[in-house]
Design an enzyme around this catalytic site. Structure first.
Site, PDB file in Angstrom:
ATOM      1  N   ASP A 197       0.443  -8.534   2.474  1.00  0.00           N
ATOM      2  CA  ASP A 197       0.103  -9.687   3.236  1.00  0.00           C
ATOM      3  C   ASP A 197      -0.758 -10.731   2.239  1.00  0.00           C
ATOM      4  OD1 ASP A 197      -2.447  -8.837   3.393  1.00  0.00           O
ATOM      5  OD2 ASP A 197      -2.885  -8.651   5.366  1.00  0.00           O
ATOM      6  N   HIS A 209       0.589  17.800  -0.399  1.00  0.00           N
ATOM      7  CA  HIS A 209       0.536  18.441   1.027  1.00  0.00           C
ATOM      8  C   HIS A 209       1.224  17.767   2.287  1.00  0.00           C
ATOM      9  CE1 HIS A 209      -3.315  20.480  -0.505  1.00  0.00           C
ATOM     10  NE2 HIS A 209      -2.235  20.693  -1.251  1.00  0.00           N
ATOM     11  N   HIS A 223       3.178  23.696   3.850  1.00  0.00           N
ATOM     12  CA  HIS A 223       2.795  22.265   4.052  1.00  0.00           C
ATOM     13  C   HIS A 223       4.183  21.566   4.832  1.00  0.00           C
ATOM     14  CE1 HIS A 223      -0.869  22.622   1.807  1.00  0.00           C
ATOM     15  NE2 HIS A 223       0.002  22.677   0.881  1.00  0.00           N
ATOM     16  N   CYS A 255      -3.064  -4.842   1.733  1.00  0.00           N
ATOM     17  CA  CYS A 255      -3.617  -5.973   2.484  1.00  0.00           C
ATOM     18  C   CYS A 255      -4.951  -5.711   2.100  1.00  0.00           C
ATOM     19  CB  CYS A 255      -3.249  -5.601   3.989  1.00  0.00           C
ATOM     20  SG  CYS A 255      -3.993  -4.045   4.762  1.00  0.00           S
ATOM     21  N   THR A 298      -7.697  -4.432   3.447  1.00  0.00           N
ATOM     22  CA  THR A 298      -8.267  -2.817   3.350  1.00  0.00           C
ATOM     23  C   THR A 298      -7.328  -1.888   3.264  1.00  0.00           C
ATOM     24  OG1 THR A 298      -8.363  -2.914   5.834  1.00  0.00           O
ATOM     25  CG2 THR A 298     -10.335  -3.812   4.729  1.00  0.00           C
TER      26      THR A 298
END
Length: 152
Positions: A8, A100, A135, A67, A69
């Site tokens: 963004d 994992h 996993h 973005c 954060t």
């Protein structure tokens, strides 16, 4: 390997840096940049879901989302069935989420991380394989939960 990358307005500059990193990789990487290409405000879910659908649908092997954060992008991408988007801001987590969790989308925040570290994270994330074993059983459980939630 085909990678689709999206951002963004809060991630436009870090995306440009990461495109340079991807171009320099020794791996045979094809990159599709779905935008955004402007600093004007846009809605991050539009880009996150577009990337996630391309990965989930097999049009791309992996995705990268940026973005401000990384939080909003990762939340939105993880709404698409089959997506395991990991928000990562350190190299250890980048490696662990591939080994994992078999993450297929990497999310980062331009306001959280610098371009040098982000580039190293991308290199490690792309170069790390899923280890499977116990996993895989856990990833399969997640897929079962996801499938049963869609049936409700």
């Amino acid at each position: 390997m085909k990678i689709v990358i999206g951002n963004d307005h809060g991630g436009i500059f870090l995306k440009e840096e990461l495109l340079l990193v991807l171009a320099e990789l020794d791996l045979e990487v094809e990159v599709e940049d779905i935008g955004c290409h402007t600093c004007e405000s846009v809605d991050y879910p539009d880009y996150a879901v577009t990337v996630a659908r391309k990965v989930a649908g097999g049009e791309a092997d992996r995705g990268i989302l940026i973005c401000g954060t990384g939080i909003g992008m990762s939340i939105a991408a993880n709404k698409v069935p089959g997506i395991r988007c990991a928000l990562v801001h350190d190299v250890f987590s980048a490696k662990a989420t591939r080994e994992h969790n078999d993450s297929n989308i990497l999310a980062m925040g331009e306001r959280v991380i610098g371009p040098g570290l982000a580039g190293e994270i991308v290199r490690v994330w792309l170069g790390t394989e899923f280890t499977g074993g116990r996993h895989k059983q856990r990833i399969d459980k997640i897929a079962e939960f996801e499938h049963s939630a869609l049936q409700e």
